[in-house]
Design a protein around this motif. Structure first.
Motif, short mmCIF file in Angstrom:
data_model
loop_
_atom_site.label_atom_id
_atom_site.label_comp_id
_atom_site.label_asym_id
_atom_site.label_seq_id
_atom_site.Cartn_x
_atom_site.Cartn_y
_atom_site.Cartn_z
N LYS A 126 0.83 -1.20 0.00
CA LYS A 126 0.00 0.00 0.00
C LYS A 126 0.86 1.26 0.00
O LYS A 126 0.56 2.23 -0.68
N LEU A 127 1.93 1.23 0.77
CA LEU A 127 2.83 2.38 0.83
C LEU A 127 3.52 2.61 -0.52
O LEU A 127 3.67 3.76 -0.97
N LEU A 177 2.89 9.76 7.13
CA LEU A 177 3.07 11.19 7.38
C LEU A 177 4.26 11.74 6.60
O LEU A 177 4.23 12.89 6.14
N THR A 178 5.28 10.93 6.44
CA THR A 178 6.42 11.33 5.62
C THR A 178 5.97 11.58 4.18
O THR A 178 6.35 12.57 3.55
N GLY A 179 5.16 10.67 3.65
CA GLY A 179 4.66 10.85 2.29
C GLY A 179 3.77 12.07 2.16
O GLY A 179 3.85 12.81 1.18
N ILE A 194 -2.35 6.03 7.84
CA ILE A 194 -2.11 6.69 9.13
C ILE A 194 -2.77 5.91 10.26
O ILE A 194 -2.27 5.90 11.40
N ALA A 195 -3.89 5.24 9.98
CA ALA A 195 -4.60 4.50 11.03
C ALA A 195 -3.78 3.33 11.56
O ALA A 195 -4.00 2.88 12.68
N GLN A 250 4.97 18.04 12.50
CA GLN A 250 4.70 18.09 13.94
C GLN A 250 3.99 16.83 14.42
O GLN A 250 4.28 16.32 15.51
N LYS A 251 3.06 16.30 13.60
CA LYS A 251 2.40 15.05 13.97
C LYS A 251 3.41 13.90 14.01
O LYS A 251 3.32 13.02 14.87
N THR A 252 4.35 13.92 13.10
CA THR A 252 5.39 12.88 13.10
C THR A 252 6.20 12.94 14.38
O THR A 252 6.56 11.90 14.95
#
Length: 461
Positions: A121-122, A155-157, A145-146, A176-178
């Motif tokens: 998927k990634l 999040l990097t993507g 993300i889930a 920031q979320k990372t």
């Protein structure tokens, strides 16, 4: 040879045991369905062993027949997994080879064969991003993300996608979320730090640097320099509005890097504007001995507000010997001598730097001397013409931009600590003006124009 001998000995032992069992004396009486058998003891044992072997073989055959569907299913799943892994490998290779279309096809095939594999998927999301299909890539990343194991990768993507689309605010949110999920993520820390630098949020930036773990000597030196640069940036912003706080930040930077020229200049200017010329001169003398930077000497000459040109020349003499031993010192002394109309001294300062070491600044100063001392416009123009062809003097340079003063951040790339004191290598509009003889280099500007923005000079000759 040892193996053959072992096999022969083992065969002999087994044959001896079989012969011994068959030769055992005695008989066994068996009554089965009205029939009586009385085989010898050895024969009965052999028949028992043979019956056991037959039963085991029949049971194995029955198990194989019963378990055939499960075995076929396992084989099919194993083959499917192998095909999925192969498709996954092909997707990675295609993506690295610059073929995102094939990478997406192979990633989808890998997902079909490995539905629980997050890597497939990634890879499809990465392929969508490489093909410019931003909406599809975003949907894939949001779905990933889930999953805790793929959240950071997703999040990097999303961060890369936001950067590619020119959405810095969204990119910052993803970084920031990372950090909340992976506090030690290098790219996320760098992204948040770069944002703090770009928005001049120096307090947050230096706080991030302060908590960095520096193991090696090089890492510790890099950390100290970044801290000093940020503290100098804070001092520069507060120099006029909050001079006391600005001075504290400048002195903090000097504790980290005692020879950091920008911090020394800022601190000295604050001292001068506060009327503490002695402290400024002491600081500048230490910095001059360590660096020999021309801006330090020029500020030292202007450390007493309202001083005349002769006073400034005299004060420069406290730092620089005559004749000067290097080009930077010679230009500073010559500049002060020209302002004081001491033409012979100005010429003497530059005479050792008129041959192979001739630079634009030296040639321009010689043009001023010829024009001011003798009024010979022809010789003056000749020197100015030589300045056009001469090598440049060092200046504060970053990413092809030349600045009259040190800046903490490059105006082109936003990189922290980009400005270096070195000879520029890129042609600029400012150097074109020098060629026309209409502007001087930073070290040639008259002292009141560049050293003290809050102090003025009087009684110039």
């Amino acid at each position: 040879m040892i193996r053959l001998a072992s096999w022969i000995i083992g065969s002999l032992v087994i044959a001896g045991i079989v012969a011994w069992v068959i030769a055992l004396p005695g008989t066994i009486s068996l009554d089965i369905a009205g029939y009586r058998m009385q085989p010898r003891l050895g024969t009965a044992v052999a028949l028992l062993v043979l019956a056991t072997i037959i039963i085991i073989a029949i049971w194995a055959l029955v198990r194989r027949v019963i378990g055939a569907p499960k075995a076929l299913n396992r084989r099919r799943n194993r083959k499917r997994r192998e095909q999925g892994v192969e498709a996954l490998s092909q997707a990675v290779i295609a993506l690295q080879s610059g073929d995102p279309a094939r990478a997406r096809i192979m990633a989808r095939e890998a997902q079909a064969r490995l539905p629980e594999n997050s890597a497939a998927k990634l890879l499809e999301a990465r392929a969508d991003l490489a093909m410019g299909d931003m909406s599809a890539a975003r949907e894939h990343y949001r779905a990933l993300i889930a999953n805790e194991s793929t959240a950071v990768a997703a999040l990097t993507g999303l961060y890369d996608q936001a950067q590619a689309q020119g959405r810095p605010e969204a990119a910052l949110v993803f970084a920031q979320k990372t950090l909340t999920l992976a506090p030690h993520s290098a790219w996320a820390n760098q992204a948040v730090f770069d944002n703090f630098v770009a928005t001049r949020r120096w307090a947050e930036a230096v706080a991030m640097v302060n908590v960095e773990v520096a193991g090696s000597r090089e890492e510790k030196a890099r950390k100290r320099r970044r801290q000093a640069v940020i503290e100098s940036a804070r001092a520069r912003e507060m120099e006029v509005s909050e001079p006391n706080s600005g001075l504290d930040h400048a002195l903090t930077a000097l504790k980290l890097l005692p020879d950091f020229i920008p911090a020394a200049l800022i601190g000295a200017r604050i001292y001068i504007n506060r009327g503490e010329s002695r402290k400024a001169q002491s600081l500048l003398r230490r910095t001059w001995r360590a660096t020999g930077h021309p801006d330090v000497a020029m500020l030292y000459a202007n450390s007493q507000p309202g001083a005349s040109a002769l006073d400034r020349l005299k004060r420069i003499g406290e730092l620089i010997e005559i004749p000067p031993t290097n080009c930077a010192a010679a230009m500073v002394m010559a500049r002060s001598a020209i302002d004081a109309y001491d033409w012979p001294l100005a010429r003497k300062c530059l005479e050792n730097f008129l041959d192979d070491d001739l630079t634009q600044g030296v040639a321009s100063l010689m043009g001023e001397i010829e024009e001011g001392q003798s009024g010979d416009q022809g010789k003056a123009r000749e020197w100015f013409a030589r300045a056009v062809r001469a090598p440049r003097d060092p200046a504060w340079t970053a990413d092809g931009i030349i600045s009259d003063e040190w800046e903490p951040v490059s105006p082109v790339t936003g990189r922290l600590d980009a400005f270096e004191w070195k000879v520029p290598t890129t042609q600029t509009a400012r150097s074109t003006a020098i060629e026309k003889g209409t502007v001087q280099t930073m070290s040639e500007l008259p002292p009141p124009e560049r050293a003290l923005p809050l102090a003025t000079t009087e009684n110039d000759q």
